[in-house]
Structure formats: C-alpha cells, structure tokens
Design a protein around this motif. Structure first.
Motif, mmCIF file in Angstrom:
data_model
loop_
_atom_site.group_PDB
_atom_site.id
_atom_site.type_symbol
_atom_site.label_atom_id
_atom_site.label_comp_id
_atom_site.label_asym_id
_atom_site.label_seq_id
_atom_site.Cartn_x
_atom_site.Cartn_y
_atom_site.Cartn_z
ATOM 1 N N PHE A 1 6.740 -8.820 2.346
ATOM 2 C CA PHE A 1 5.318 -8.624 2.058
ATOM 3 C C PHE A 1 4.532 -8.586 3.361
ATOM 4 O O PHE A 1 4.562 -9.522 4.152
ATOM 5 N N SER A 2 3.809 -7.491 3.609
ATOM 6 C CA SER A 2 3.037 -7.365 4.849
ATOM 7 C C SER A 2 1.563 -7.680 4.604
ATOM 8 O O SER A 2 1.113 -7.728 3.461
ATOM 9 N N GLU A 3 0.815 -7.883 5.680
ATOM 10 C CA GLU A 3 -0.611 -8.193 5.567
ATOM 11 C C GLU A 3 -1.388 -7.063 4.909
ATOM 12 O O GLU A 3 -2.439 -7.282 4.324
ATOM 13 N N SER A 4 -0.870 -5.847 4.988
ATOM 14 C CA SER A 4 -1.538 -4.704 4.358
ATOM 15 C C SER A 4 -1.105 -4.528 2.899
ATOM 16 O O SER A 4 -1.355 -3.499 2.291
ATOM 17 N N HIS A 5 -0.453 -5.553 2.366
ATOM 18 C CA HIS A 5 0.017 -5.581 0.971
ATOM 19 C C HIS A 5 1.054 -4.497 0.678
ATOM 20 O O HIS A 5 1.144 -3.991 -0.428
ATOM 21 N N MET A 6 1.845 -4.175 1.688
ATOM 22 C CA MET A 6 2.943 -3.229 1.509
ATOM 23 C C MET A 6 4.252 -3.999 1.456
ATOM 24 O O MET A 6 4.452 -4.949 2.212
ATOM 25 N N CYS A 7 5.132 -3.576 0.561
ATOM 26 C CA CYS A 7 6.479 -4.143 0.503
ATOM 27 C C CYS A 7 7.349 -3.342 1.463
ATOM 28 O O CYS A 7 7.499 -2.127 1.305
ATOM 29 N N LYS A 8 7.907 -4.036 2.458
ATOM 30 C CA LYS A 8 8.748 -3.367 3.446
ATOM 31 C C LYS A 8 10.088 -2.937 2.852
ATOM 32 O O LYS A 8 10.705 -2.001 3.341
ATOM 33 N N THR A 9 10.534 -3.600 1.795
ATOM 34 C CA THR A 9 11.797 -3.250 1.154
ATOM 35 C C THR A 9 11.659 -1.996 0.300
ATOM 36 O O THR A 9 12.487 -1.099 0.341
ATOM 37 N N HIS A 10 10.572 -1.936 -0.499
ATOM 38 C CA HIS A 10 10.384 -0.827 -1.429
ATOM 39 C C HIS A 10 9.433 0.256 -0.919
ATOM 40 O O HIS A 10 9.259 1.274 -1.578
ATOM 41 N N ASP A 11 8.794 0.015 0.231
ATOM 42 C CA ASP A 11 7.810 0.934 0.792
ATOM 43 C C ASP A 11 6.777 1.310 -0.278
ATOM 44 O O ASP A 11 6.544 2.483 -0.586
#
Length: 80
Positions: free
Chosen positions: A15-25
């Motif tokens: 979970f990134s600060e920009s609310h993006m999932c790095k696993t699922h993009d």
C-alpha cells in the motif's frame, strides 16, 4: 476471498501513500483486503482511537484508556 480487518490495505507492504497497490497496480482504499496481503512491520500512527470505529462503543476493548493518539491492537477503521 476472505475478509479480515487485519489484512486490510493500510496494514500491507504494498500500500503506497498515493493509495496504489504495488502488487496489483490498482488504486485501493484502506478498507480493501486481499489474499496477497503482506503485513507492514511497523506501527501506523494514523491508526489511533479517534480514527477507530470502536471508540466510545461497547465493543471497545479499552474504553477507560481510549484517547486521540492512542494506538491499539484492536483498532478497526471507520467506514464512511
């Protein structure tokens, strides 16, 4: 897919600060869960009593101690 509060995105390494999932993009929110959850090994200071849905309710595990800024293992996100 199983639903577990402890496996929500804001407890996950992806979970990134920009609310993006790095696993699922994919853009996600703190309430999402998935089976590829990877626990974040640090405390998140945004998960305190004032942001918990249990504060001032009968199911709060520590009603006499609950206060803004207090972290708790029983924290549950407020859902809009």
């Amino acid at each position: 897919m199983s639903i577990r509060i402890a496996s929500s995105c804001n407890h996950c390494n992806s979970f990134s600060e920009s609310h993006m999932c790095k696993t699922h993009d994919l853009k996600v929110s703190e309430e999402y869960t998935c089976d590829q959850f990877s626990i974040l090994q640090q405390l998140n200071k945004s998960m305190h009593c004032k942001s918990c849905q249990r504060m001032n309710r009968a199911d709060c595990e520590h009603p006499d101690l609950a206060a803004d800024g207090m972290l708790c293992a029983s924290w549950a996100p407020k859902v809009s």
